[in-house]
Design a protein around this motif. Structure first.
Motif, mmCIF file in Angstrom:
data_model
loop_
_atom_site.group_PDB
_atom_site.id
_atom_site.type_symbol
_atom_site.label_atom_id
_atom_site.label_comp_id
_atom_site.label_asym_id
_atom_site.label_seq_id
_atom_site.Cartn_x
_atom_site.Cartn_y
_atom_site.Cartn_z
ATOM 1 N N ALA A 1 -6.038 -4.852 -42.640
ATOM 2 C CA ALA A 1 -5.565 -5.564 -43.838
ATOM 3 C C ALA A 1 -6.702 -5.815 -44.832
ATOM 4 O O ALA A 1 -6.532 -5.628 -46.041
ATOM 5 C CB ALA A 1 -4.935 -6.890 -43.414
ATOM 6 N N MET A 2 -7.861 -6.221 -44.329
ATOM 7 C CA MET A 2 -8.951 -6.584 -45.242
ATOM 8 C C MET A 2 -9.761 -5.361 -45.683
ATOM 9 O O MET A 2 -10.071 -5.207 -46.864
ATOM 10 C CB MET A 2 -9.880 -7.611 -44.573
ATOM 11 N N ASP B 1 -12.794 3.644 -39.324
ATOM 12 C CA ASP B 1 -12.107 2.779 -38.363
ATOM 13 C C ASP B 1 -12.092 3.535 -37.041
ATOM 14 O O ASP B 1 -11.960 4.766 -37.033
ATOM 15 C CB ASP B 1 -10.668 2.482 -38.844
ATOM 16 N N GLU C 1 -12.007 -9.563 -35.619
ATOM 17 C CA GLU C 1 -12.815 -10.780 -35.546
ATOM 18 C C GLU C 1 -13.242 -11.059 -34.103
ATOM 19 O O GLU C 1 -12.567 -11.769 -33.350
ATOM 20 C CB GLU C 1 -11.987 -11.947 -36.105
ATOM 21 N N LYS D 1 -18.557 -7.049 -33.486
ATOM 22 C CA LYS D 1 -19.343 -7.043 -34.731
ATOM 23 C C LYS D 1 -20.822 -6.783 -34.423
ATOM 24 O O LYS D 1 -21.485 -6.021 -35.127
ATOM 25 C CB LYS D 1 -19.156 -8.364 -35.487
ATOM 26 N N ASN E 1 -17.402 -9.450 -43.352
ATOM 27 C CA ASN E 1 -16.278 -10.188 -43.949
ATOM 28 C C ASN E 1 -15.713 -11.214 -42.952
ATOM 29 O O ASN E 1 -14.596 -11.698 -43.123
ATOM 30 C CB ASN E 1 -15.189 -9.174 -44.337
ATOM 31 N N SER F 1 -14.372 -14.340 -41.033
ATOM 32 C CA SER F 1 -13.870 -15.579 -41.633
ATOM 33 C C SER F 1 -14.231 -16.783 -40.796
ATOM 34 O O SER F 1 -14.193 -17.903 -41.297
ATOM 35 C CB SER F 1 -12.359 -15.510 -41.845
#
Ligand code: NAD
Length: 508
Positions: free
Chosen positions: A19-20, A39, A98, A103, A123, A125
């Protein structure tokens, strides 16, 4: 080699095409950058390209973009099948799942592919930018670049300085954000950064009010929309974002702040999440959704005003005058005695204290008393608060009277600070705590909150609008009444209220 965010041939890598990632790729491409999109699921990247193509097609159809510009933007997006394709990037933005371990692995691999001066941004959150950077060989080139969903519609981007981030890195991202058509705001790394911290004030305080039995969720939503001017009530918002997203994020912010009481989640939010009452996506949250449509209970039937005499406490002329003015326009049967008559409805208008305390402190009969919230004026929706012993017949008289000009009235149970006073004071105080920490400038705090959350004012301007001295009084009173450190006023608020200065006044 100096890399400028405005240079012609800027190559931007995007990791993660969900989505982001797809939104970030879209705005970077329309900003004239060349995109390398990766991806682990190749299908996800392909879907992303199709999605962006559709989005740009729609923008062309609506006349918001030239067909030639849309086509050119699409030719600038390359899907790459492994991370080595990032080798010629000037900056890489990570927007993968996330998860700290995922990451960290991505950043470690990126460092083995790109040159030492290439900027790496996340990015994330809810994870700490500093923690992500800590496992990198060059933590000084890592920063947060926090976009909002859906990216093409949400103008705000938070540019986050980790503890070891070099200023050149966030300066660059600031420029890149502007090139991508965003409004960048600079924030120091902290749990929830800026917007997600302030956002807790709205939903958590509402959830606590509801847990205490002060008001039903639908009444809280009506008050915050109609009287306080928010686009969505806190419970509608929770239904939209889904409790299984919001509640864990709230818990994480609370834990990361070492149990700062201002961010303390509500246990009822947890039990509702466990019960799968998640909101729109499970068709039942605070509201029920039928065919995607929110089912809203009707407002209570409006009684006729029964002409009962009404007496207004004169203790505070600032609130007494407007109430008397309203009563005259409503043709109320005003009791203008020095003391209330035996059967008169008694109106008090407290700031930060409850109806019970207010009536007893003034030597009034709590059985005949209701409190009226005057903080936001008396125009759009009126909130009436009863004591635990207010005679129901007096509440009916008050409802009949205050709805007699067609303005809706919400009746709540006793609460220090009604509904709007409590929620707004909490939002203002959290904004002040961010200003106090120096994590962002006062102007940026307000800019980020209005753009990121759509509130009618930023927290500091809201405080000025309500009056910093009033917000301070509300918080001190609630704190005294409850003993709960959630409500302790920040030094930023207290000093500026005492000095009679705007809450936007920076430190000299
Ligand atoms: P998403 O689940 O829609 O997309 C994540 C994508 O990352 C998936 O396509 C997945 O296949 C891919 N991925 C997973 N591991 C990868 C790897 N090792 N390398 C490359 N790709 C990988 O998630 P999202 O909502 O786009 O969120 C992405 C990031 O943005 C998260 O850090 C999230 O916290 C943050 N964020 C999300 C929102 C939001 O509202 N969704 C808002 C702001 C920030």
């Amino acid at each position: 080699m100096t890399i400028e965010p405005t240079q012609d041939n800027l190559v931007v890598g995007v990791v993660g095409a969900g989505a982001m990632g797809r939104g970030i790729a879209q705005v970077a491409a329309t900003g004239g950058c060349t995109i390398k999109l990766y991806d682990t699921r190749l299908d996800s990247s392909k879907e992303a390209v199709e999605f962006i193509n559709n989005m740009l097609g729609r923008a062309v159809d609506k006349g918001r973009m030239e067909a030639g510009d849309a086509k050119a933007a699409m030719t600038r997006i390359d899907v790459i099948e492994n991370m080595s394709g990032f080798s010629d990037c000037h900056v890489v933005i990570e927007a993968a799942t996330e998860n700290l371990e995922i990451k960290r692995k991505i950043f470690s691999e990126l460092e083995s592919i790109v040159g030492d001066d290439i900027i790496l941004a996340s990015n994330t959150s809810s994870l700490s930018v500093t923690t992500i950077a800590a496992s990198c060989e060059h933590p000084e080139r890592v920063a947060g670049f926090h976009f909002f969903n859906p990216v093409p519609l949400m103008k705000l981007v938070e540019v986050i300085d980790g503890v070891r981030t070099e200023p050149r890195v966030t300066d660059f991202l600031f420029g890149l954000g502007a090139r991508m058509g965003r409004e960048p705001v600079r924030v120091a790394d902290a749990p929830g950064f800026l917007v997600n911290q302030v956002g807790r004030g709205y939903t958590i305080e509402a959830a606590h009010l509801n847990s205490e039995g002060v008001a039903d969720y639908v009444d809280v939503d009506r008050i915050m929309r109609d009287a306080a001017g928010f686009r969505m009530g806190p419970f509608e918002l929770l239904d939209l974002t889904a409790l299984d997203v919001t509640h864990p994020a709230t818990r994480m912010i609370y834990e990361q702040f070492y149990h700062e009481p201002r961010y303390r989640p509500s246990t009822k939010m947890n039990t509702r999440m466990e019960a799968n009452l998640l909101g729109r996506k499970t068709r039942q949250g605070y509201y029920v959704y039928e065919d995607g449509k929110q089912q809203v209970p009707d407002e209570q039937a409006v009684p006729e005003y029964d002409s009962r005499a009404v007496w207004v406490s004169p203790s505070n002329p600032e609130t007494c005058e407007p109430i008397l003015g309203l009563l005259k326009t409503l043709n109320a049967n005003i009791d203008d005695g020095e003391e209330p008559g035996e059967n008169s409805l008694i109106i008090v208008a407290p700031l930060g204290i409850d109806a019970t305390t207010s009536s007893l402190e003034e030597g009034l009969d709590p059985v005949h008393t209701v409190a009226l919230d005057t903080l936001l004026g008396l125009g759009v929706r009126r909130t009436i608060m009863k004591t635990p012993v207010t005679d129901p017949a007096f509440v009916t008289s008050a409802r009949g009277l205050f709805t007699s000009d067609g303005t809706p009235v919400t009746v709540i149970r006793d609460s220090a600070g009604f509904v709007a006073q409590r929620i707004l004071a909490m939002i203002v105080n959290i904004g002040c705590s961010i200003a106090q920490s120096g994590a962002a400038t006062p102007l940026d705090i307000d800019k980020a909150v209005t753009l990121g959350l759509g509130y009618p004012h930023g927290p500091l301007a809201f405080g000025d609008f309500l009056g910093a001295d009033r917000v301070l009084e509300i918080l001190i009173s609630i704190f005294e009444m409850t003993g709960d450190p959630r409500y302790r006023p920040t030094p930023w608020l207290r000093r500026r209220a005492l000095l009679g200065e705007s809450l936007l006044t920076p430190e000299s």
